[in-house]
Design a protein around this motif. Structure first.
Motif, PDB file in Angstrom:
ATOM      1  N   UNK A  21       0.826  -1.218   0.000  1.00 18.96           N
ATOM      2  CA  UNK A  21       0.000   0.000   0.000  1.00 18.96           C
ATOM      3  C   UNK A  21       0.853   1.259   0.000  1.00 18.96           C
ATOM      4  N   UNK A  22       1.963   1.234   0.720  1.00 19.22           N
ATOM      5  CA  UNK A  22       2.884   2.367   0.687  1.00 19.22           C
ATOM      6  C   UNK A  22       4.280   1.872   0.995  1.00 19.22           C
ATOM      7  N   UNK A  23       5.250   2.581   0.444  1.00 16.92           N
ATOM      8  CA  UNK A  23       6.655   2.300   0.688  1.00 16.92           C
ATOM      9  C   UNK A  23       7.311   3.646   0.971  1.00 16.92           C
ATOM     10  N   UNK A  24       7.821   3.803   2.203  1.00 17.18           N
ATOM     11  CA  UNK A  24       8.358   5.097   2.633  1.00 17.18           C
ATOM     12  C   UNK A  24       9.782   4.923   3.118  1.00 17.18           C
ATOM     13  N   UNK A  25      10.669   5.756   2.604  1.00 16.34           N
ATOM     14  CA  UNK A  25      12.033   5.820   3.109  1.00 16.34           C
ATOM     15  C   UNK A  25      12.169   7.110   3.897  1.00 16.34           C
ATOM     16  N   UNK A  26      12.502   6.987   5.181  1.00 16.48           N
ATOM     17  CA  UNK A  26      12.652   8.162   6.035  1.00 16.48           C
ATOM     18  C   UNK A  26      13.809   7.922   6.994  1.00 16.48           C
ATOM     19  N   UNK A  27      14.757   8.847   7.014  1.00 18.16           N
ATOM     20  CA  UNK A  27      15.916   8.784   7.908  1.00 18.16           C
ATOM     21  C   UNK A  27      16.694   7.474   7.741  1.00 18.16           C
ATOM     22  N   UNK A  28      16.810   7.046   6.511  1.00 18.14           N
ATOM     23  CA  UNK A  28      17.581   5.842   6.217  1.00 18.14           C
ATOM     24  C   UNK A  28      16.901   4.540   6.599  1.00 18.14           C
ATOM     25  N   UNK A  29      15.577   4.587   6.864  1.00 17.70           N
ATOM     26  CA  UNK A  29      14.834   3.378   7.215  1.00 17.70           C
ATOM     27  C   UNK A  29      13.659   3.200   6.270  1.00 17.70           C
ATOM     28  N   UNK A  30      13.427   1.968   5.879  1.00 19.47           N
ATOM     29  CA  UNK A  30      12.380   1.652   4.906  1.00 19.47           C
ATOM     30  C   UNK A  30      11.177   1.028   5.616  1.00 19.47           C
ATOM     31  N   UNK A  31       9.997   1.563   5.330  1.00 22.88           N
ATOM     32  CA  UNK A  31       8.753   1.043   5.909  1.00 22.88           C
ATOM     33  C   UNK A  31       7.776   0.744   4.790  1.00 22.88           C
TER      34      UNK A  31
END
Length: 201
Positions: A21-31
């Motif tokens: 549903x979503x793929x987010x990269x934030x502060x070097x971490x993938x969710x």
């Protein structure tokens, strides 16, 4: 974005397509976020797919988004988040799944995929009230057997509903309604009389 995270992101898109549903990269971490109906199938593939091999579950945590950030939250209230590591590829990934029903939050258990999920899911159930379907022994793990409610939910009162004390006459611990008075937790600031005046100091 680092080359390694770019490669992982692309591999996840290739393997799962629009089931993510979503793929987010934030502060070097993938969710990634997945639907509750796809959760168990996706985590199995995350573990078993040759190009992914997320063989270690590091943690599972519950989340209550009912009062998230500085604005009203739009969407489902309760989520379960799994933190995964691939030793082979030296990758880390966070997988978030929202329970479909806020009143009775249920997501699939991943104990059969990673046995270490057992106590993490029990903790999430105990503190947030998230039920893990298929868990072999879903009992409270941190609160007492007679505890009512789930203390990490944002609508749970800070002082709780009951308190316990030892009753010497009965020779046992007894529960009673909370006797703590609600109070403001605003610190009292004491300043000298002329604080902030021009030329003072």
């Amino acid at each position: 974005m680092s080359v390694k995270l770019e490669r992982l992101s692309q591999t996840l898109r290739d393997v799962f397509g629009d089931r993510i549903r979503s793929l987010v990269l934030d502060r070097g971490e993938l969710t990634i976020e997945v639907a509750a109906a796809d959760y168990l199938r996706i985590v199995r593939k995350l573990r078993d797919h040759e190009e992914l091999r997320f063989d270690q579950l590091i943690d599972i945590s519950g989340l209550d988004y009912s009062a998230y950030g500085n604005a009203p939250w739009e969407g489902r209230r309760f989520a379960s988040v799994a933190h995964l590591t691939s030793v082979r590829h030296n990758w880390r990934l966070r997988v978030r799944v929202f329970a479909e029903d806020d009143g009775f939050p249920v997501v699939d258990s991943v104990v059969d995929v990673w046995p270490s999920a057992n106590w993490f899911e029990r903790e999430s159930f105990d503190l947030y009230g998230i039920l893990y379907a298929g868990h072999p022994d879903l009992r409270r793990i941190l609160t007492d057997y007679g505890f009512v409610g789930h203390p990490f939910r944002k609508d749970f009162p800070v002082s709780g509903y009951v308190e316990m004390r030892y009753d010497p006459e009965q020779g046992r611990v007894v529960y009673q309604p909370v006797t703590i008075e609600p109070r403001e937790n605003t610190p009292r600031i004491v300043r000298e009389e002329n604080y902030g005046d021009v030329g003072h100091g």
